[in-house]
Design a protein around this motif. Structure first.
Motif, PDB file in Angstrom:
ATOM      1  N   LEU A   1       0.838  -1.209   0.000  1.00 36.61           N
ATOM      2  CA  LEU A   1       0.000   0.000   0.000  1.00 36.61           C
ATOM      3  C   LEU A   1       0.869   1.254   0.000  1.00 36.61           C
ATOM      4  N   SER A   2       1.973   1.213   0.757  1.00 39.19           N
ATOM      5  CA  SER A   2       2.892   2.356   0.786  1.00 39.19           C
ATOM      6  C   SER A   2       3.506   2.596  -0.587  1.00 39.19           C
ATOM      7  N   LEU A   3       3.934   1.519  -1.231  1.00 39.65           N
ATOM      8  CA  LEU A   3       4.532   1.644  -2.561  1.00 39.65           C
ATOM      9  C   LEU A   3       3.520   2.167  -3.569  1.00 39.65           C
ATOM     10  N   TYR A   4       2.273   1.739  -3.429  1.00 37.71           N
ATOM     11  CA  TYR A   4       1.220   2.228  -4.323  1.00 37.71           C
ATOM     12  C   TYR A   4       1.034   3.733  -4.150  1.00 37.71           C
ATOM     13  N   ILE A   5       1.009   4.194  -2.906  1.00 38.55           N
ATOM     14  CA  ILE A   5       0.861   5.625  -2.631  1.00 38.55           C
ATOM     15  C   ILE A   5       2.028   6.411  -3.236  1.00 38.55           C
ATOM     16  N   LEU A   6       3.217   5.821  -3.187  1.00 37.77           N
ATOM     17  CA  LEU A   6       4.411   6.501  -3.689  1.00 37.77           C
ATOM     18  C   LEU A   6       4.540   6.435  -5.206  1.00 37.77           C
ATOM     19  N   GLY A   7       3.573   5.768  -5.871  1.00 42.43           N
ATOM     20  CA  GLY A   7       3.544   5.787  -7.327  1.00 42.43           C
ATOM     21  C   GLY A   7       3.977   4.511  -8.011  1.00 42.43           C
ATOM     22  N   ALA A   8       4.168   3.417  -7.276  1.00 42.23           N
ATOM     23  CA  ALA A   8       4.582   2.157  -7.883  1.00 42.23           C
ATOM     24  C   ALA A   8       3.496   1.624  -8.821  1.00 42.23           C
ATOM     25  N   GLU A   9       3.929   0.882  -9.844  1.00 39.47           N
ATOM     26  CA  GLU A   9       2.995   0.315 -10.818  1.00 39.47           C
ATOM     27  C   GLU A   9       2.351  -0.943 -10.242  1.00 39.47           C
ATOM     28  N   THR A  10       1.452  -0.737  -9.297  1.00 43.87           N
ATOM     29  CA  THR A  10       0.704  -1.825  -8.685  1.00 43.87           C
ATOM     30  C   THR A  10      -0.693  -1.316  -8.391  1.00 43.87           C
ATOM     31  N   THR A  11      -1.520  -2.142  -7.767  1.00 43.08           N
ATOM     32  CA  THR A  11      -2.884  -1.733  -7.437  1.00 43.08           C
ATOM     33  C   THR A  11      -3.225  -2.161  -6.016  1.00 43.08           C
ATOM     34  N   VAL A  12      -4.245  -1.543  -5.460  1.00 44.63           N
ATOM     35  CA  VAL A  12      -4.727  -1.931  -4.135  1.00 44.63           C
ATOM     36  C   VAL A  12      -5.249  -3.363  -4.180  1.00 44.63           C
ATOM     37  N   GLU A  13      -5.915  -3.716  -5.275  1.00 43.91           N
ATOM     38  CA  GLU A  13      -6.459  -5.067  -5.418  1.00 43.91           C
ATOM     39  C   GLU A  13      -5.352  -6.120  -5.371  1.00 43.91           C
ATOM     40  N   ASN A  14      -4.241  -5.854  -6.041  1.00 41.10           N
ATOM     41  CA  ASN A  14      -3.113  -6.796  -6.021  1.00 41.10           C
ATOM     42  C   ASN A  14      -2.536  -6.942  -4.617  1.00 41.10           C
ATOM     43  N   ALA A  15      -2.457  -5.820  -3.897  1.00 47.23           N
ATOM     44  CA  ALA A  15      -1.922  -5.856  -2.533  1.00 47.23           C
ATOM     45  C   ALA A  15      -2.810  -6.688  -1.617  1.00 47.23           C
ATOM     46  N   VAL A  16      -4.120  -6.475  -1.719  1.00 47.10           N
ATOM     47  CA  VAL A  16      -5.071  -7.214  -0.875  1.00 47.10           C
ATOM     48  C   VAL A  16      -5.097  -8.692  -1.273  1.00 47.10           C
TER      49      VAL A  16
ATOM     50  N   SER B   1      -9.415   1.374  -1.357  1.00 48.27           N
ATOM     51  CA  SER B   1      -9.228   2.018  -2.660  1.00 48.27           C
ATOM     52  C   SER B   1      -9.606   3.491  -2.648  1.00 48.27           C
ATOM     53  N   LYS B   2     -10.691   3.834  -1.972  1.00 47.57           N
ATOM     54  CA  LYS B   2     -11.185   5.212  -1.993  1.00 47.57           C
ATOM     55  C   LYS B   2     -10.145   6.199  -1.469  1.00 47.57           C
ATOM     56  N   SER B   3      -9.647   5.929  -0.278  1.00 42.99           N
ATOM     57  CA  SER B   3      -8.727   6.884   0.350  1.00 42.99           C
ATOM     58  C   SER B   3      -7.292   6.708  -0.136  1.00 42.99           C
ATOM     59  N   ILE B   4      -6.890   5.458  -0.413  1.00 48.34           N
ATOM     60  CA  ILE B   4      -5.510   5.220  -0.843  1.00 48.34           C
ATOM     61  C   ILE B   4      -5.261   5.822  -2.212  1.00 48.34           C
ATOM     62  N   TRP B   5      -6.260   5.755  -3.098  1.00 54.86           N
ATOM     63  CA  TRP B   5      -6.103   6.374  -4.416  1.00 54.86           C
ATOM     64  C   TRP B   5      -5.904   7.880  -4.268  1.00 54.86           C
ATOM     65  N   ALA B   6      -6.694   8.501  -3.394  1.00 55.16           N
ATOM     66  CA  ALA B   6      -6.549   9.944  -3.175  1.00 55.16           C
ATOM     67  C   ALA B   6      -5.164  10.259  -2.623  1.00 55.16           C
ATOM     68  N   SER B   7      -4.640   9.401  -1.755  1.00 57.62           N
ATOM     69  CA  SER B   7      -3.299   9.603  -1.200  1.00 57.62           C
ATOM     70  C   SER B   7      -2.242   9.502  -2.288  1.00 57.62           C
ATOM     71  N   ARG B   8      -2.411   8.533  -3.176  1.00 54.66           N
ATOM     72  CA  ARG B   8      -1.463   8.355  -4.288  1.00 54.66           C
ATOM     73  C   ARG B   8      -1.455   9.587  -5.186  1.00 54.66           C
ATOM     74  N   MET B   9      -2.653  10.072  -5.517  1.00 55.58           N
ATOM     75  CA  MET B   9      -2.768  11.237  -6.381  1.00 55.58           C
ATOM     76  C   MET B   9      -2.239  12.486  -5.700  1.00 55.58           C
ATOM     77  N   LEU B  10      -2.488  12.605  -4.395  1.00 55.32           N
ATOM     78  CA  LEU B  10      -1.994  13.769  -3.656  1.00 55.32           C
ATOM     79  C   LEU B  10      -0.467  13.764  -3.622  1.00 55.32           C
ATOM     80  N   ASN B  11       0.114  12.604  -3.408  1.00 56.89           N
ATOM     81  CA  ASN B  11       1.571  12.487  -3.418  1.00 56.89           C
ATOM     82  C   ASN B  11       2.133  12.869  -4.790  1.00 56.89           C
ATOM     83  N   HIS B  12       1.475  12.380  -5.829  1.00 55.21           N
ATOM     84  CA  HIS B  12       1.876  12.728  -7.193  1.00 55.21           C
ATOM     85  C   HIS B  12       1.755  14.238  -7.414  1.00 55.21           C
ATOM     86  N   GLY B  13       0.664  14.809  -6.912  1.00 55.67           N
ATOM     87  CA  GLY B  13       0.431  16.239  -7.071  1.00 55.67           C
ATOM     88  C   GLY B  13       1.455  17.088  -6.342  1.00 55.67           C
TER      89      GLY B  13
END
Length: 397
Positions: A35-50, A103-115
Motif C-alpha cells: 500500500l505504501s509503494l502504491y501511494i508513492l507511485g509504484a505500478e501496482t494496485t490496491v487489489e493486487n496488494a489485498v 481504494s477510496k482513500s488510498i487512491w486519493a493519497s497516491r494522487m496527492l503524493n503525485h500532485g
C-alpha cells in the motif's frame, strides 16, 4: 499511519489468533508495504496488494483454524492453497470489502503524493527560469540607469516596474489558470483522503475486515475442506490429538462467535482519528486537522503566478511625488500598463517578449494532464454511482 496500522493489525493475531501470529507477521507487513509503494507511485494496485495478503493468509487459516490437526504442509500444498484462494473464495465478501474500503482513500493519497511532487517541479522550474537578454536590459535600465545621473535614492514608477516585471515574467504568468486549478485539485484530493473517505479509518478497519474474513472462513470450514481436498488432495494429519489440544480448540471455537461483537465494539471506540506522533508538550493532531491546515496554507498561493509581478514591485514607494520612468524623473508614469501573460506583452512599451519559455510550457502541460486526470476520475466516480443507483432501482422493481 501505516506504521500504526501494521501494529494494530498484528495485534489482532497476537491476541486472538495466537497459533498463526508468528507466521502472519510477514503477510501483514507486506500488505502495508504494498500500500505504501502504491501511494508513492509504484505500478501496482490496491487489489493486487489485498489479493497477495489473502493468498498468504489462507494457508494459515486453513491449517490453524479450519484443520488444526494438520502436522506438516509441504511447499507444493501451500502453493496449491494460495492458487485456489481466488477460485473458492474462502473469505467471502470480505476480500472485496477490504479492496473497496482501501481504494477510496488510498487512491486519493497516491494522487496527492503525485500532485505534491508536481508542485515541487513547477516551483523549481519557475525559480530557475532563464532571464532573456531583453529582460536583463530592461531590469538594468529600471534599476541602475538613474544612478548614472546621481539619482541613487529615486524609485521606479509603479507602472514602469509592472511593465518590466510583467514582460520578464510573461511565460511564468501563463501558469496562473493551471495553478489555480491545481490548488483546487489538491484541496479535493486532501478532502477525499482525510474527509469523506478517511484514510485513517480505512487503515484501521483492515484489522476488523481481516478478523471478519477469518471468522467467515471458519464458519464455512467443512465446505472449504471438501473443496480443497478435491483440488489439492489431503495433507498429512495427526494420528490423534492430545486432550489439551482438544480442549484448547473447543475453547477457540466457543470464543469465535463472541469475537465478532467484541471487535466491532473495539472498532467503534476507535473510530476517531488516529493520533499522529507529537512531542510531549503537544496534543496529538489528526490527519483531518493537518490536512485542513495544509489546504488553507495552499489556498493562499492560488493567485501567486498572477500576482508575482505586483509582489516584486511592492517595494516601490507608491506615495512618492516623483519617480523614475526609464528616461527621467517624473511626477507620474504616463505609458500604458499592460496586463499579465504573453498576449498582453504585444503592447508593452518597455520591452519585447519574443515567445513562450519551453520549460514553462512543459510544466503547464504536466499540470494540465494532472488536473484532467482528476476531473476524469471524478466523472467516472459519478457515472459509476449513477449506474449503481440504477441497479438498486431495478432490483427494487
Amino acid at each position: 499511519m501505516i506504521s500504526f496500522a501494521v501494529n494494530h493489525t498484528q495485534a489482532l493475531f497476537e491476541t486472538t489468533y495466537q497459533t498463526m501470529a508468528k507466521e502472519a507477521v510477514e503477510p501483514v507487513k507486506e500488505l502495508f508495504m504494498d500500500l505504501s509503494l502504491y501511494i508513492l507511485g509504484a505500478e501496482t494496485t490496491v487489489e493486487n496488494a489485498v489479493a497477495r495478503f489473502f493468498d498468504s493468509l489462507f494457508p494459515l487459516v486453513y491449517t490453524r483454524r479450519i484443520n488444526p490437526g494438520i502436522v506438516h504442509l509441504s511447499e507444493e500444498y501451500t502453493e496449491c492453497l494460495r492458487l485456489t484462494r481466488k477460485e473458492i473464495n474462502p473469505f467471502g465478501p470480505f476480500f472485496k470489502a477490504m479492496i473497496t474500503e482501501l481504494s477510496k482513500s488510498i487512491w486519493a493519497s497516491r494522487m496527492l503524493n503525485h500532485g505534491l511532487n508536481m508542485g515541487i517541479e513547477v516551483i523549481n522550474t519557475t525559480e530557475h527560469v532563464v532571464i532573456t537578454k531583453d529582460c536583463s536590459r530592461a531590469l538594468v535600465k529600471m534599476q541602475y540607469c538613474p544612478h548614472c545621473q546621481g539619482l541613487t535614492l529615486i524609485r521606479s514608477c509603479v507602472g514602469y516596474c509592472l511593465n518590466v516585471m510583467r514582460g520578464c515574467l510573461a511565460s511564468v504568468a501563463e501558469l496562473d489558470t493551471y495553478w489555480r486549478e491545481y490548488i483546487a485539485t489538491l484541496e479535493h484530493l486532501t478532502n477525499e483522503m482525510a474527509g469523506s473517505h478517511e484514510m485513517e479509518l480505512a487503515l484501521l478497519r483492515v484489522r476488523y475486515i481481516a478478523n471478519e474474513a477469518i471468522l467467515y472462513a471458519q464458519l464455512n470450514g467443512p465446505q472449504l475442506s471438501a473443496t480443497v481436498d478435491k483440488v489439492c488432495g489431503q495433507p498429512e494429519q495427526r494420528v490423534m490429538k492430545s486432550s489439551l489440544d482438544t480442549m484448547m480448540q473447543t475453547e477457540e471455537d466457543t470464543d469465535t462467535y463472541s469475537l465478532r461483537e467484541s471487535h466491532t465494539a473495539t472498532l467503534n471506540t476507535k473510530r476517531s482519528s488516529l493520533p499522529l506522533k507529537a512531542s510531549k508538550n503537544e496534543k496529538p493532531r489528526s490527519l483531518k486537522k493537518i490536512s485542513r491546515e495544509f489546504v488553507n496554507y495552499m489556498k493562499r498561493s492560488r493567485t501567486f503566478y498572477a500576482s508575482i509581478a505586483e509582489r516584486l514591485c511592492d517595494e516601490v514607494v507608491r506615495d512618492s511625488s516623483t519617480c523614475w520612468n526609464g528616461e527621467d524623473v517624473v511626477e507620474s508614469y504616463t505609458n500604458r500598463v499592460v496586463d499579465n501573460g504573453l498576449k498582453a506583452q504585444i503592447n508593452n512599451p518597455e520591452m519585447k517578449v519574443k515567445g513562450p519559455d519551453p520549460l514553462i510550457n512543459h510544466v503547464i502541460d504536466k499540470l494540465y494532464h494532472f488536473n484532467q486526470m482528476e476531473t476524469e476520475k471524478k466523472k467516472s466516480k459519478s457515472e459509476r454511482f449513477a449506474l449503481e443507483m440504477v441497479g438498486v432501482d431495478m432490483e427494487k422493481k
